[in-house]
Design a protein around this motif. Structure first.
Motif, PDB file in Angstrom:
ATOM      1  N   ILE A  24     -26.708 173.347  56.954  1.00 24.54           N
ATOM      2  CA  ILE A  24     -27.849 173.176  56.060  1.00 24.54           C
ATOM      3  C   ILE A  24     -29.069 173.882  56.621  1.00 24.54           C
ATOM      4  O   ILE A  24     -29.387 173.773  57.803  1.00 24.54           O
ATOM      5  N   GLY A  25     -29.749 174.631  55.745  1.00 30.92           N
ATOM      6  CA  GLY A  25     -30.991 175.289  56.121  1.00 30.92           C
ATOM      7  C   GLY A  25     -32.196 174.504  55.627  1.00 30.92           C
ATOM      8  O   GLY A  25     -32.253 174.121  54.456  1.00 30.92           O
ATOM      9  N   TRP A  26     -33.133 174.260  56.523  1.00 29.10           N
ATOM     10  CA  TRP A  26     -34.355 173.531  56.202  1.00 29.10           C
ATOM     11  C   TRP A  26     -35.571 174.420  56.460  1.00 29.10           C
ATOM     12  O   TRP A  26     -35.659 175.073  57.501  1.00 29.10           O
ATOM     13  N   LEU A  27     -36.508 174.417  55.524  1.00 31.28           N
ATOM     14  CA  LEU A  27     -37.798 175.061  55.723  1.00 31.28           C
ATOM     15  C   LEU A  27     -38.830 173.978  56.009  1.00 31.28           C
ATOM     16  O   LEU A  27     -39.000 173.048  55.208  1.00 31.28           O
ATOM     17  N   LEU A  28     -39.496 174.081  57.141  1.00 32.74           N
ATOM     18  CA  LEU A  28     -40.518 173.119  57.543  1.00 32.74           C
ATOM     19  C   LEU A  28     -41.881 173.804  57.467  1.00 32.74           C
ATOM     20  O   LEU A  28     -42.154 174.750  58.213  1.00 32.74           O
ATOM     21  N   THR A  29     -42.713 173.332  56.552  1.00 36.23           N
ATOM     22  CA  THR A  29     -44.040 173.909  56.334  1.00 36.23           C
ATOM     23  C   THR A  29     -45.098 172.917  56.773  1.00 36.23           C
ATOM     24  O   THR A  29     -45.079 171.757  56.331  1.00 36.23           O
ATOM     25  N   PRO A  30     -46.027 173.308  57.651  1.00 36.04           N
ATOM     26  CA  PRO A  30     -47.047 172.360  58.132  1.00 36.04           C
ATOM     27  C   PRO A  30     -47.823 171.742  56.977  1.00 36.04           C
ATOM     28  O   PRO A  30     -48.221 172.441  56.030  1.00 36.04           O
TER      29      PRO A  30
END
Length: 217
Positions: free
Chosen positions: A205-211
């Motif tokens: 699974i790919g996760w994008l973490l944006t502040p």
């Protein structure tokens, strides 16, 4: 899990975790980080990943942290680079052109030593750590990167069927580790062909973490 576990893996060449090509989720989704050309990208526990080759080919500057000096020496050799090697506190600092790798315990790597990075790419680091270490690791990355955005690739599977590493890190844990600082977006879930280690069904699974905006101000 102690450092000797991974050192022994590299010494004995028991590195089935080392992929033979750049990760498909990296190639598909890295542009979601919207980085400037030539930006600094940090790869924790990077090994000699071919993901580094791909990032360098895209023109990024890569900063890595890796426990095994064997892995780092092989990485530079496979890239055809001759590094300069110096001390950085308790770490060794390998450096050549667009690539820098700090060798040793990642928890010894400070914000000042690492310097500014535009993003973190975590493919095999979080899932390499047992549950007891993951909270400390996540907070350490947040601190030394000054809350840089992240592309994180995890595995999900029935942990009862396989002890790990790599360990299963599900959506609940990702939110527990990071949601106080980041907005989390699940980008894609892929079946692991043939199952994880050919032993159990698993997803990558790919996760994008944006502040979060409040954390950026």
């Amino acid at each position: 899990m102690n450092p000797e576990f991974w050192q022994e893996k590299w010494q004995k060449k028991e590195i089935a975790f080392h992929q033979a090509a750049a990760n498909p989720l990296l190639i598909s989704w890295f542009n979601q980080l919207a980085l400037a050309p030539g930006a600094n990208v940090f790869l924790p526990l990077c090994g000699k990943s071919l993901d580094i080759h791909w990032l360098l080919a895209q023109g990024y500057h890569v900063f890595g942290a890796e426990l095994s000096e064997i892995a780092v020496q092989e990485l530079f050799a496979e890239l055809g680079l001759t590094p300069t090697v110096s001390s950085a506190g308790n770490l060794l600092h390998y450096r050549a052109e667009q690539l820098q790798v700090f060798v040793g315990d990642i928890f010894q790597l400070s914000e000042n030593t690492l310097g500014p990075v535009a993003a973190i790419y975590d493919r095999a680091a979080l899932v390499a750590l047992p549950d007891a270490m993951r909270q400390r690791y996540a907070q350490h990355l947040i601190t030394i990167s000054q809350r840089a955005p992240q592309l994180v690739i995890c595995f999900e599977y029935d942990q009862v069927l396989l002890p790990g590493p790599p360990f299963s890190v599900d959506s609940f844990e990702m939110h527990k580790l990071y949601s106080s600082v980041y907005s989390l977006n699940c980008l894609e879930k892929l079946d692991v062909p043939g199952g994880l280690k050919r032993k159990c069904q698993a997803s990558e699974i790919g996760w994008l973490l944006t502040p979060l905006q409040s954390e950026q101000n």
